[in-house]
Design a protein around this motif. Structure first.
Motif, PDB file in Angstrom:
ATOM      1  N   ALA A  31       0.826  -1.209   0.000  1.00  7.84           N
ATOM      2  CA  ALA A  31       0.000   0.000   0.000  1.00  7.84           C
ATOM      3  C   ALA A  31       0.860   1.259   0.000  1.00  7.84           C
ATOM      4  CB  ALA A  31      -0.938  -0.007   1.208  1.00  7.84           C
ATOM      5  N   ARG A  32       1.912   1.266   0.785  1.00  4.64           N
ATOM      6  CA  ARG A  32       2.793   2.430   0.835  1.00  4.64           C
ATOM      7  C   ARG A  32       3.512   2.635  -0.492  1.00  4.64           C
ATOM      8  NH1 ARG A  32       6.446   2.152   6.087  1.00  4.64           N
ATOM      9  NH2 ARG A  32       6.809   4.327   5.489  1.00  4.64           N
ATOM     10  N   LYS A  33       3.866   1.533  -1.146  1.00  8.51           N
ATOM     11  CA  LYS A  33       4.522   1.636  -2.452  1.00  8.51           C
ATOM     12  C   LYS A  33       3.545   2.161  -3.510  1.00  8.51           C
ATOM     13  CE  LYS A  33       8.418   0.868  -4.650  1.00  8.51           C
ATOM     14  NZ  LYS A  33       9.683   1.501  -4.241  1.00  8.51           N
ATOM     15  N   LEU A  34       2.297   1.721  -3.448  1.00 12.98           N
ATOM     16  CA  LEU A  34       1.290   2.208  -4.389  1.00 12.98           C
ATOM     17  C   LEU A  34       1.025   3.691  -4.176  1.00 12.98           C
ATOM     18  CD1 LEU A  34      -1.259  -0.762  -4.274  1.00 12.98           C
ATOM     19  CD2 LEU A  34       0.411  -0.255  -6.066  1.00 12.98           C
ATOM     20  N   ASP A  35       1.083   4.122  -2.938  1.00 11.00           N
ATOM     21  CA  ASP A  35       0.915   5.546  -2.633  1.00 11.00           C
ATOM     22  C   ASP A  35       2.072   6.352  -3.226  1.00 11.00           C
ATOM     23  OD1 ASP A  35      -0.341   7.796  -1.222  1.00 11.00           O
ATOM     24  OD2 ASP A  35       1.440   7.722   0.049  1.00 11.00           O
ATOM     25  N   GLU A  36       3.280   5.825  -3.135  1.00 13.11           N
ATOM     26  CA  GLU A  36       4.438   6.494  -3.750  1.00 13.11           C
ATOM     27  C   GLU A  36       4.271   6.612  -5.257  1.00 13.11           C
ATOM     28  OE1 GLU A  36       8.088   4.554  -2.775  1.00 13.11           O
ATOM     29  OE2 GLU A  36       7.746   4.642  -0.613  1.00 13.11           O
ATOM     30  N   LEU A  37       3.729   5.562  -5.868  1.00 17.30           N
ATOM     31  CA  LEU A  37       3.492   5.590  -7.310  1.00 17.30           C
ATOM     32  C   LEU A  37       2.464   6.649  -7.671  1.00 17.30           C
ATOM     33  CD1 LEU A  37       3.859   4.358 -10.159  1.00 17.30           C
ATOM     34  CD2 LEU A  37       2.125   2.659  -9.540  1.00 17.30           C
ATOM     35  N   GLY A  38       1.508   6.880  -6.795  1.00 20.16           N
ATOM     36  CA  GLY A  38       0.495   7.893  -7.046  1.00 20.16           C
ATOM     37  C   GLY A  38      -0.869   7.333  -7.408  1.00 20.16           C
ATOM     38  N   ILE A  39      -1.127   6.082  -7.005  1.00 20.82           N
ATOM     39  CA  ILE A  39      -2.431   5.468  -7.242  1.00 20.82           C
ATOM     40  C   ILE A  39      -3.500   6.233  -6.463  1.00 20.82           C
ATOM     41  CG2 ILE A  39      -3.805   3.385  -6.855  1.00 20.82           C
ATOM     42  CD1 ILE A  39      -1.828   3.068  -9.130  1.00 20.82           C
ATOM     43  N   ALA A  40      -4.653   6.468  -7.084  1.00 20.49           N
ATOM     44  CA  ALA A  40      -5.704   7.263  -6.436  1.00 20.49           C
ATOM     45  C   ALA A  40      -6.412   6.499  -5.322  1.00 20.49           C
ATOM     46  CB  ALA A  40      -6.715   7.733  -7.476  1.00 20.49           C
ATOM     47  N   TYR A  41      -6.736   5.217  -5.588  1.00 19.02           N
ATOM     48  CA  TYR A  41      -7.485   4.425  -4.609  1.00 19.02           C
ATOM     49  C   TYR A  41      -6.821   3.062  -4.422  1.00 19.02           C
ATOM     50  CZ  TYR A  41     -11.120   7.871  -5.632  1.00 19.02           C
ATOM     51  OH  TYR A  41     -11.815   9.033  -5.801  1.00 19.02           O
ATOM     52  N   ILE A  42      -6.718   2.646  -3.162  1.00 18.51           N
ATOM     53  CA  ILE A  42      -6.174   1.327  -2.829  1.00 18.51           C
ATOM     54  C   ILE A  42      -7.248   0.554  -2.074  1.00 18.51           C
ATOM     55  CG2 ILE A  42      -4.407   0.044  -1.569  1.00 18.51           C
ATOM     56  CD1 ILE A  42      -2.623   2.546  -1.785  1.00 18.51           C
ATOM     57  N   GLU A  43      -7.724  -0.514  -2.694  1.00 16.99           N
ATOM     58  CA  GLU A  43      -8.721  -1.348  -2.032  1.00 16.99           C
ATOM     59  C   GLU A  43      -8.013  -2.289  -1.066  1.00 16.99           C
ATOM     60  OE1 GLU A  43     -12.498  -2.984  -4.060  1.00 16.99           O
ATOM     61  OE2 GLU A  43     -11.063  -4.640  -4.105  1.00 16.99           O
ATOM     62  N   GLY A  44      -8.278  -2.104   0.223  1.00 18.17           N
ATOM     63  CA  GLY A  44      -7.545  -2.841   1.239  1.00 18.17           C
ATOM     64  C   GLY A  44      -8.017  -4.250   1.486  1.00 18.17           C
ATOM     65  N   GLY A  45      -9.261  -4.545   1.143  1.00 17.61           N
ATOM     66  CA  GLY A  45      -9.769  -5.892   1.362  1.00 17.61           C
ATOM     67  C   GLY A  45     -11.223  -5.874   1.783  1.00 17.61           C
ATOM     68  N   TRP A  46     -11.686  -7.048   2.161  1.00 17.77           N
ATOM     69  CA  TRP A  46     -13.078  -7.271   2.567  1.00 17.77           C
ATOM     70  C   TRP A  46     -13.037  -7.708   4.030  1.00 17.77           C
ATOM     71  CZ3 TRP A  46     -16.752 -11.048  -0.550  1.00 17.77           C
ATOM     72  CH2 TRP A  46     -18.060 -10.915  -0.077  1.00 17.77           C
ATOM     73  N   PRO A  47     -13.333  -6.815   4.984  1.00 20.24           N
ATOM     74  CA  PRO A  47     -13.088  -7.113   6.403  1.00 20.24           C
ATOM     75  C   PRO A  47     -13.862  -8.294   6.954  1.00 20.24           C
ATOM     76  CG  PRO A  47     -14.360  -5.096   6.140  1.00 20.24           C
ATOM     77  CD  PRO A  47     -13.873  -5.475   4.782  1.00 20.24           C
ATOM     78  N   VAL A  48     -15.007  -8.621   6.356  1.00 21.86           N
ATOM     79  CA  VAL A  48     -15.786  -9.733   6.885  1.00 21.86           C
ATOM     80  C   VAL A  48     -15.226 -11.083   6.433  1.00 21.86           C
ATOM     81  CG1 VAL A  48     -17.483 -10.075   5.027  1.00 21.86           C
ATOM     82  CG2 VAL A  48     -18.191 -10.354   7.425  1.00 21.86           C
ATOM     83  N   SER A  49     -14.278 -11.063   5.481  1.00 19.89           N
ATOM     84  CA  SER A  49     -13.825 -12.327   4.880  1.00 19.89           C
ATOM     85  C   SER A  49     -12.661 -12.979   5.616  1.00 19.89           C
ATOM     86  CB  SER A  49     -13.425 -12.099   3.412  1.00 19.89           C
ATOM     87  OG  SER A  49     -12.280 -11.262   3.329  1.00 19.89           O
ATOM     88  N   ASN A  50     -11.766 -12.172   6.253  1.00 16.24           N
ATOM     89  CA  ASN A  50     -10.605 -12.771   6.909  1.00 16.24           C
ATOM     90  C   ASN A  50      -9.970 -11.798   7.899  1.00 16.24           C
ATOM     91  OD1 ASN A  50      -8.119 -11.408   5.530  1.00 16.24           O
ATOM     92  ND2 ASN A  50      -9.521 -11.908   3.856  1.00 16.24           N
ATOM     93  N   PRO A  51      -9.255 -12.307   8.904  1.00 16.84           N
ATOM     94  CA  PRO A  51      -8.628 -11.449   9.924  1.00 16.84           C
ATOM     95  C   PRO A  51      -7.543 -10.541   9.362  1.00 16.84           C
ATOM     96  CG  PRO A  51      -8.772 -13.731  10.682  1.00 16.84           C
ATOM     97  CD  PRO A  51      -9.118 -13.738   9.224  1.00 16.84           C
ATOM     98  N   THR A  52      -6.844 -10.976   8.306  1.00 16.80           N
ATOM     99  CA  THR A  52      -5.768 -10.166   7.742  1.00 16.80           C
ATOM    100  C   THR A  52      -6.282  -8.809   7.282  1.00 16.80           C
ATOM    101  OG1 THR A  52      -4.559 -12.130   7.016  1.00 16.80           O
ATOM    102  CG2 THR A  52      -4.012 -10.060   5.932  1.00 16.80           C
ATOM    103  N   ASP A  53      -7.437  -8.807   6.629  1.00 16.79           N
ATOM    104  CA  ASP A  53      -7.997  -7.547   6.143  1.00 16.79           C
ATOM    105  C   ASP A  53      -8.451  -6.658   7.293  1.00 16.79           C
ATOM    106  OD1 ASP A  53      -7.469  -8.495   3.658  1.00 16.79           O
ATOM    107  OD2 ASP A  53      -9.542  -8.846   3.058  1.00 16.79           O
ATOM    108  N   LEU A  54      -8.997  -7.272   8.344  1.00 17.40           N
ATOM    109  CA  LEU A  54      -9.378  -6.491   9.521  1.00 17.40           C
ATOM    110  C   LEU A  54      -8.170  -5.781  10.118  1.00 17.40           C
ATOM    111  CD1 LEU A  54     -11.843  -8.884  11.404  1.00 17.40           C
ATOM    112  CD2 LEU A  54     -12.381  -6.597  10.572  1.00 17.40           C
TER     113      LEU A  54
END
Length: 533
Positions: A31-54
């Motif tokens: 995510a930090r690397k994508l921010d450096e690139l200048g991506i407008a939106y970063i989809e982090g995940g689906w929180p109800v699907s797994n603990p990693t996304d939470l």
């Protein structure tokens, strides 16, 4: 110029690739690397699907992203529930992101067989879910799942689904080719029809690569009015993957006059692609357009002769625009132009008719006919070039080596021991060492013999070791090619060896690797002395 918002779903849709596994820490780094690139939106995940996304949504708040906004992904509410009681929508809002993307069904077959509800109730689900989330977020996107298949089956119903999402407050209606089965001309035509039916709505595009057309479909959707493109770095994703943003972004910026990244950020895309593959522990695809190691590599003599005069003859863009570089390869297809270019790269300005060029070209072609690969092992070529020109001192010479590889029935693992006899100057050095396998033992013995004379070899480390069988016709007597990657604090380099005997091939690559280290250190010393004068 059109401003196109790039929505990266590497951390969610990309992570669904069967060979890709990301921890929370991995997701934060990407995510930090994508921010450096200048991506407008970063989809982090689906929180109800797994603990990693939470954990990701919790931890990412500790980092100050400069450009990107983090989006939380979720579905419309369960048909048997209501928006205010739905666990999925509760988890989405608890992530507390500025941006939320909800997906909903738009294909009648999915509504009736997957959701097991009526078409009318599905419209209520879409409207109710988005209306419930809308007041809590800054931006709200609706992913119209299976939209193109749904439109082809029942166009009016698919459009009704979009209209309900739009009326409920969706900022962007994202048209999804979820099965990846639609061709670009279908994507373009249907996008145009949606634009006509909903002229005030902003459209996005989300394509999968099951027909090898995800990038083309994304580009044609933009040409028909889409203002957001969803995809993943390196095209990672479920089944055959998603639209590859490493191809989408350069095409949009360099060929379609669109702005996707902040000014000056496009050259970061190659390093970003390699960074993501490294974090994902996946080997980069060398022939990937724009960012692949082979994207601007030239091997044929005619091609090289042309690009050395004018790169436009065989390069559709300047490699530097995307942070890549031109590479000239050496092989049995090489011509004089290849040799001259590589020689110049290593500091030698040779003429085309120089006898050294003919000698070196003949030597390379002869060696590659037996299996040597100098396109990959440039360090071995540089040594060969300097040896041919008489600029290479002999650091040591082999008198003999012997390797013992044995296993006793009472031992869990085989053991290996190597003995080498070398001449360094006028001194004969005879030593032995054990190792984890015969090649490792040979490496240890060689280092042990040489480090007394060349202490700088202690800085050198082996990075990678690859063996390839060149022909299966001879069975276990086939020739093999060994590539060894070595490195020190200054750089890394690859050397090659070929033989029907894997130990001999390994010795050749090891010998070149040691010689290259010693030669480059000598060159650095000479450069330093010259600079001081």
């Amino acid at each position: 110029m059109n401003n196109i918002s790039i929505y990266d779903t590497t951390l969610r849709d990309g992570a669904q690739s069967e060979d890709l596994h990301l921890s929370t820490e991995d997701k934060i780094r990407i995510a930090r690397k994508l921010d450096e690139l200048g991506i407008a939106y970063i989809e982090g995940g689906w929180p109800v699907s797994n603990p990693t996304d939470l954990h990701f949504f919790k931890d990412i708040k500790n980092y100050d992203l400069k450009i990107a906004r983090v989006a939380c992904f979720g579905s419309t509410h369960n048909p048997k529930s209501t928006p205010d009681k739905d666990p999925n929508l509760k988890a989405v809002l608890q992530a507390r992101t500025e941006v939320v993307t909800l997906f909903g069904k738009t294909w009648d077959i999915h509504v009736q067989e997957a959701l097991r509800t009526t078409l009318e109730h599905n419209l209520e689900i879409i409207a109710g879910s988005l209306a419930h989330v809308r007041p809590e977020v800054r931006e709200l996107f609706f992913d119209a799942e299976h939209f193109f298949d749904g439109f082809k089956a029942r166009p009016e119903y698919a459009l009704q689904c979009l209209r309900k999402a739009w009326e409920a407050g969706a900022d962007v209606l994202v048209l999804c080719d979820t099965n990846g089965g639609c061709l670009p001309q279908e994507i373009g035509e249907i996008t145009s029809r949606v634009q006509e039916a909903l002229p005030g709505a902003k459209l996005g595009i989300h394509t999968h690569n099951d027909s090898e057309t995800a990038v083309a479909s994304s580009l044609i959707a933009v040409s028909k009015g889409a203002v957001q493109v969803q995809g993943t770095i390196n095209g990672y994703g479920e089944r055959c993957g998603n639209a590859n943003l490493c191809s989408v972004i350069p095409n949009l910026e360099l060929k379609m006059g669109c702005t996707c990244l902040p000014e000056g950020h496009l050259p970061l895309i190659t390093s970003t692609a390699h960074f993501v593959s490294e974090v994902a522990n996946l080997k980069p695809f060398p022939r990937q357009p724009f960012v692949g190691n082979s994207a601007f590599a030239h091997k044929g003599g005619i091609h090289v002769s042309a690009v050395t005069r004018n790169p436009m003859t065989y390069e559709h863009i300047q490699p530097e625009l995307v942070g890549n570089k031109q590479r000239i390869l050496l092989s049995d297809l090489a011509g004089r132009s290849n040799i001259l270019f590589k020689a110049k790269q290593f500091g030698f300005h040779l003429e085309k008719d120089d006898p050294f060029v003919s000698e070196l070209l003949a030597e390379i072609k002869q060696r590659e006919s037996t299996g040597y690969e100098y396109a990959a092992a440039e360090a071995s070529f540089e040594l060969l070039l300097n040896q041919t020109l008489g600029r290479m001192r002999r650091y040591f010479s082999l008198l003999s080596f012997r390797v013992i590889d044995a296993r006793h029935e009472d031992q869990a693992q085989p053991w290996a021991e190597a003995t080498v006899m070398l001449k360094v100057g006028g001194v004969v050095e005879h030593t032995a060492a054990a190792g984890q396998g015969p090649v490792n033992a040979l490496d240890h013995a060689l280092r042990k013999a040489l480090e007394r004379f060349y202490p700088n070899l202690k800085e050198m480390r082996l990075v990678d070791f690859k063996v390839r069988v060149l022909s299966g016709r001879s069975g276990t007597a086939s020739h093999v090619r060994v590539l060894i990657e070595s490195g020190d604090s200054h750089s890394s380099w690859i050397t090659v060896g070929v033989s029907h005997n894997i130990i001999e091939a390994s010795w050749q690559a090891l010998e070149d690797s040691m010689n290259y280290k010693l030669f480059k250190d000598d060159q650095r010393k000479l450069d330093q002395i010259t600079a001081e004068k």
